[in-house]
Design a protein around this motif. Structure first.
Motif, PDB file in Angstrom:
ATOM      1  N   LEU A 238       0.818  -1.207   0.000  1.00 26.23           N
ATOM      2  CA  LEU A 238       0.000   0.000   0.000  1.00 26.23           C
ATOM      3  C   LEU A 238       0.856   1.263   0.000  1.00 26.23           C
ATOM      4  CD1 LEU A 238      -2.785  -1.043   2.537  1.00 26.23           C
ATOM      5  CD2 LEU A 238      -3.036  -0.760   0.058  1.00 26.23           C
ATOM      6  N   MET A 239       1.913   1.242   0.812  1.00 28.65           N
ATOM      7  CA  MET A 239       2.699   2.458   1.000  1.00 28.65           C
ATOM      8  C   MET A 239       3.724   2.678  -0.114  1.00 28.65           C
ATOM      9  SD  MET A 239       5.117   3.453   4.233  1.00 28.65           S
ATOM     10  CE  MET A 239       6.132   4.933   4.233  1.00 28.65           C
ATOM     11  N   MET A 240       4.394   1.606  -0.498  1.00 33.13           N
ATOM     12  CA  MET A 240       5.539   1.757  -1.390  1.00 33.13           C
ATOM     13  C   MET A 240       5.264   1.352  -2.835  1.00 33.13           C
ATOM     14  SD  MET A 240       7.996   2.949   0.487  1.00 33.13           S
ATOM     15  CE  MET A 240       8.754   2.977   2.109  1.00 33.13           C
ATOM     16  N   ILE A 241       4.273   0.488  -3.059  1.00 35.06           N
ATOM     17  CA  ILE A 241       4.066  -0.040  -4.401  1.00 35.06           C
ATOM     18  C   ILE A 241       2.853   0.565  -5.088  1.00 35.06           C
ATOM     19  CG2 ILE A 241       3.706  -2.121  -5.780  1.00 35.06           C
ATOM     20  CD1 ILE A 241       6.475  -1.890  -4.498  1.00 35.06           C
ATOM     21  N   SER A 242       1.731   0.619  -4.369  1.00 34.44           N
ATOM     22  CA  SER A 242       0.488   1.060  -5.007  1.00 34.44           C
ATOM     23  C   SER A 242       0.624   2.443  -5.626  1.00 34.44           C
ATOM     24  CB  SER A 242      -0.654   1.053  -3.975  1.00 34.44           C
ATOM     25  OG  SER A 242      -0.905  -0.257  -3.522  1.00 34.44           O
ATOM     26  N   LYS A 248      -1.375   6.413 -11.551  1.00 36.47           N
ATOM     27  CA  LYS A 248      -2.502   7.086 -12.195  1.00 36.47           C
ATOM     28  C   LYS A 248      -3.780   6.931 -11.376  1.00 36.47           C
ATOM     29  CE  LYS A 248      -5.168   7.231 -16.496  1.00 36.47           C
ATOM     30  NZ  LYS A 248      -5.289   6.671 -17.879  1.00 36.47           N
ATOM     31  N   GLN A 249      -4.025   5.707 -10.885  1.00 35.22           N
ATOM     32  CA  GLN A 249      -5.249   5.430 -10.148  1.00 35.22           C
ATOM     33  C   GLN A 249      -5.145   5.810  -8.675  1.00 35.22           C
ATOM     34  OE1 GLN A 249      -3.472   3.237 -11.884  1.00 35.22           O
ATOM     35  NE2 GLN A 249      -4.722   2.479 -13.590  1.00 35.22           N
ATOM     36  N   LEU A 250      -3.928   5.740  -8.114  1.00 35.93           N
ATOM     37  CA  LEU A 250      -3.745   5.959  -6.676  1.00 35.93           C
ATOM     38  C   LEU A 250      -2.731   7.060  -6.399  1.00 35.93           C
ATOM     39  CD1 LEU A 250      -3.685   2.203  -5.580  1.00 35.93           C
ATOM     40  CD2 LEU A 250      -5.548   3.831  -5.225  1.00 35.93           C
ATOM     41  N   ARG A 251      -2.883   8.153  -7.130  1.00 39.01           N
ATOM     42  CA  ARG A 251      -1.951   9.269  -6.943  1.00 39.01           C
ATOM     43  C   ARG A 251      -1.989   9.785  -5.511  1.00 39.01           C
ATOM     44  NH1 ARG A 251      -1.137  13.360 -11.871  1.00 39.01           N
ATOM     45  NH2 ARG A 251      -1.459  11.322 -12.812  1.00 39.01           N
ATOM     46  N   VAL A 252      -3.142   9.645  -4.874  1.00 37.35           N
ATOM     47  CA  VAL A 252      -3.253  10.099  -3.491  1.00 37.35           C
ATOM     48  C   VAL A 252      -2.334   9.299  -2.582  1.00 37.35           C
ATOM     49  CG1 VAL A 252      -5.205   8.550  -2.997  1.00 37.35           C
ATOM     50  CG2 VAL A 252      -4.873  10.608  -1.617  1.00 37.35           C
ATOM     51  N   ALA A 253      -2.142   8.008  -2.864  1.00 36.82           N
ATOM     52  CA  ALA A 253      -1.235   7.186  -2.062  1.00 36.82           C
ATOM     53  C   ALA A 253       0.193   7.686  -2.198  1.00 36.82           C
ATOM     54  CB  ALA A 253      -1.332   5.720  -2.490  1.00 36.82           C
ATOM     55  N   SER A 283       9.287  12.756  -7.810  1.00 42.15           N
ATOM     56  CA  SER A 283       8.142  12.086  -7.196  1.00 42.15           C
ATOM     57  C   SER A 283       8.578  10.871  -6.379  1.00 42.15           C
ATOM     58  CB  SER A 283       7.157  11.635  -8.277  1.00 42.15           C
ATOM     59  OG  SER A 283       6.692  12.730  -9.024  1.00 42.15           O
ATOM     60  N   PHE A 284       7.828  10.615  -5.336  1.00 43.71           N
ATOM     61  CA  PHE A 284       8.087   9.449  -4.503  1.00 43.71           C
ATOM     62  C   PHE A 284       7.999   8.180  -5.360  1.00 43.71           C
ATOM     63  CE2 PHE A 284       6.778   5.917  -1.862  1.00 43.71           C
ATOM     64  CZ  PHE A 284       7.589   6.044  -0.737  1.00 43.71           C
ATOM     65  N   GLY A 285       9.016   7.324  -5.255  1.00 42.01           N
ATOM     66  CA  GLY A 285       9.016   6.062  -5.983  1.00 42.01           C
ATOM     67  C   GLY A 285       9.831   6.063  -7.252  1.00 42.01           C
ATOM     68  N   LEU A 466      11.538  -2.875 -12.794  1.00 46.35           N
ATOM     69  CA  LEU A 466      10.409  -3.283 -11.971  1.00 46.35           C
ATOM     70  C   LEU A 466       9.239  -3.772 -12.821  1.00 46.35           C
ATOM     71  CD1 LEU A 466      10.286  -0.452  -9.277  1.00 46.35           C
ATOM     72  CD2 LEU A 466      11.630  -2.552  -9.292  1.00 46.35           C
ATOM     73  N   ARG A 467       8.561  -4.777 -12.321  1.00 48.37           N
ATOM     74  CA  ARG A 467       7.338  -5.247 -12.968  1.00 48.37           C
ATOM     75  C   ARG A 467       6.212  -4.287 -12.587  1.00 48.37           C
ATOM     76  NH1 ARG A 467       5.294 -10.616 -14.386  1.00 48.37           N
ATOM     77  NH2 ARG A 467       3.001 -10.539 -14.426  1.00 48.37           N
ATOM     78  N   PRO A 468       5.538  -3.674 -13.562  1.00 48.08           N
ATOM     79  CA  PRO A 468       4.537  -2.646 -13.251  1.00 48.08           C
ATOM     80  C   PRO A 468       3.165  -3.212 -12.909  1.00 48.08           C
ATOM     81  CG  PRO A 468       4.758  -2.839 -15.611  1.00 48.08           C
ATOM     82  CD  PRO A 468       5.758  -3.802 -15.011  1.00 48.08           C
ATOM     83  N   THR A 469       3.150  -4.205 -12.011  1.00 45.36           N
ATOM     84  CA  THR A 469       1.890  -4.785 -11.547  1.00 45.36           C
ATOM     85  C   THR A 469       1.971  -4.988 -10.044  1.00 45.36           C
ATOM     86  OG1 THR A 469       2.513  -7.130 -11.690  1.00 45.36           O
ATOM     87  CG2 THR A 469       1.737  -6.076 -13.707  1.00 45.36           C
TER      88      THR A 469
END
Length: 490
Positions: A238-242, A248-253, A283-285, A466-469
């Motif tokens: 949740l914190m590092m991957i999502s 795009k879907q979880l920019r808030v995370a 950006s983070f990540g 990284l695998r983008p899934t």
């Protein structure tokens, strides 16, 4: 006659050991594991710098099928990871299969087997598995005059004991390794200058000793430790991957992760100018984040200085930047690893019809079906390949790959085959799907990554490491990929 092994595994780190364990489970017992270092453990054998520790929770950084109830801390120190590797090798009978101090220089597919050149010998095997690691070749910075420096020079990946008492130290680099090492250097040196090119996102580290009674509980009730592992994986996802692969879907995370790290920095550093220098502008990540409770605080000490001007040259007694000259006695290089030039692959691999893997990757994009196999390279499994790394814990990747191997070899045997090769069509479709996900969903394309200087990106500017899934998706794919994606030959 030359002995023909069932399989040769190159690399005796956790990836190579995981592959060997799976091959043994599949009934391939005549294995040879070649390792260039003098012992097993991979990065946990090579790296010995002060402060070395796993940078994600230990229950997550271990095989799920071989939990270790004896971790002393939530983030175990490096020597415990080395002991864990030794335990795994002993329990699964791997050490007798290993040959140390052997550097593989090349491999070639010949008719129905692989010929592997290593240490002046040629070994043959039906199957070849490379587990040479992403972070295996230390990178020395290309700075003018570095060879003229008369003080001590030490790289974090080739650490040697250094007495810093009363000495002025300088360290180049502020990546995940440096985050662990810098507080230790500051405790020993009379003066420490940190030369930073790129700041790093750092989160609080919820590290603490694991009480003996909890370890006893883990020993008696393994499911309790599995629950902790699941919780750790979920939090990291949740914190590092999502917010990275689903930006795009979880920019808030992603924004919440940035705010969490900024708040941590603000609590530890009150000087606004220093805080600004330590704050990433990407950006983070985009670059691997890390955990620490004392990294930022170290820069507030009077004998520690942060230098953000680029190093122009090194002379006999110090480093020169646009801001001036800094005299030092000891130079520490935390400059990471030569990832894309010396890996992918780590040695020459020649497949069917003389196809050169390294050249093909560089001319046709870095790619591998499910991060493991490549068309034109029969009976070859590359564990450290483009799009292979899933999640923050390398063990997530390892176990996905072990699952893929299990499905692949089981299908091959059921067909009476001894040779497998991924089809070009399956490879192309996988590559297209991964590239689409990277482009349309991830922080690597939609965020601000230009200034990150991240090893995630190759020479072409593509984030193919990284695998983008999600990790759940990666596990599902490993267990259910269509068998029609492979050609099986007798």
């Amino acid at each position: 006659m030359t002995r023909r092994y069932d399989a040769i595994v190159v690399g005796a780190g956790f990836g190579g050991m995981g592959a060997a364990i799976e091959l043994k489970r599949l009934g391939l017992h005549d294995l040879l594991i070649l390792e260039r270092e003098d012992d097993l453990g991979g990065t946990w054998h090579v790296n010995r710098y002060p402060g070395l520790a796993v940078d994600i929770p230990s229950p997550t950084y271990s095989y799920s099928f071989e939990p270790n109830p004896h971790w002393s801390r939530l983030f175990a120190p490096g020597e415990e990871l080395k002991r864990y590797a030794e335990h795994v090798a002993k329990k699964y009978g791997l050490r007798p299969l290993m040959r140390f101090g052997v550097t593989v220089t090349g491999a070639r597919w010949q008719d129905d087997h692989w010929q592997v050149a290593a240490g002046g010998e040629t070994f043959t095997a039906r199957y070849l598995v490379t587990a040479t690691g992403f972070l295996s070749m230390p990178r020395t910075p290309d700075i003018a005059g570095i060879e003229s420096f008369r003080g001590e020079v030490v790289h974090t990946a080739a650490w040697k004991p250094v007495d810093l008492t009363g000495k002025r130290a300088g360290i180049i680099g502020t990546g995940a390794t440096a985050v662990q090492l810098i507080p230790e250097l500051a405790r020993a040196a009379s003066a420490l200058t940190v030369f930073q090119r790129t700041p790093i996102w750092v989160s609080p580290k919820p590290d603490h000793p694991i009480p003996p009674r909890v370890r006893q509980l883990f020993t008696r009730l393994p499911f309790a430790q599995r629950a902790v592992r699941w919780l750790g994986n979920t939090i990291l996802e949740l914190m590092m991957i999502s917010g990275v692969v689903h930006y795009k879907q979880l920019r808030v995370a992603n924004r919440l992760a940035e705010r969490w790290c900024r708040a941590h920095l603000h609590r530890q550093v009150r000087d606004p100018d220093l805080r600004r220098k330590l704050t990433p502008d990407y950006s983070f990540g985009c670059k691997r984040p890390t955990f620490s409770n004392d990294y930022f605080r170290t820069f507030t000490k009077p004998h520690v200085r942060l230098e953000t001007s680029a190093v122009e040259r090194i002379d006999e007694g110090g480093l020169v930047t646009a801001a001036g000259r800094t005299e030092i006695d000891v130079l520490v290089l935390a400059t990471g690893f030569d990832l894309w030039d010396t890996n992918f692959p780590a040695f020459e691999v020649i497949g069917r019809d003389g196809k050169d893997l390294g050249k093909w990757w560089r001319h046709n994009r870095f790619q591998a079906y499910e991060g493991m196999t490549v068309p034109g390279f029969p009976n070859y499994l590359s564990l450290n390949s483009p799009y292979s790394y899933s999640g923050l814990s390398y063990f997530t990747t390892i176990e996905c790959q072990m699952t893929h191997m299990r499905r692949l070899f089981t299908a091959m045997r059921s067909r009476g085959s001894t040779v497998f090769e991924v089809t070009q069509k399956a490879n192309d479709e996988f590559l297209k799907r991964m590239r689409t996900k990277v482009t349309q969903n991830t922080v690597f394309s939609l965020g601000h990554c230009a200034t990150a200087h991240s090893y995630y990106f190759n020479h072409h500017g593509e984030a193919t490491l990284l695998r983008p899934t999600s990790t759940t998706s990666a596990h599902r794919a490993a267990a259910r990929f269509p068998l029609s994606h492979y050609d099986f030959l007798v």
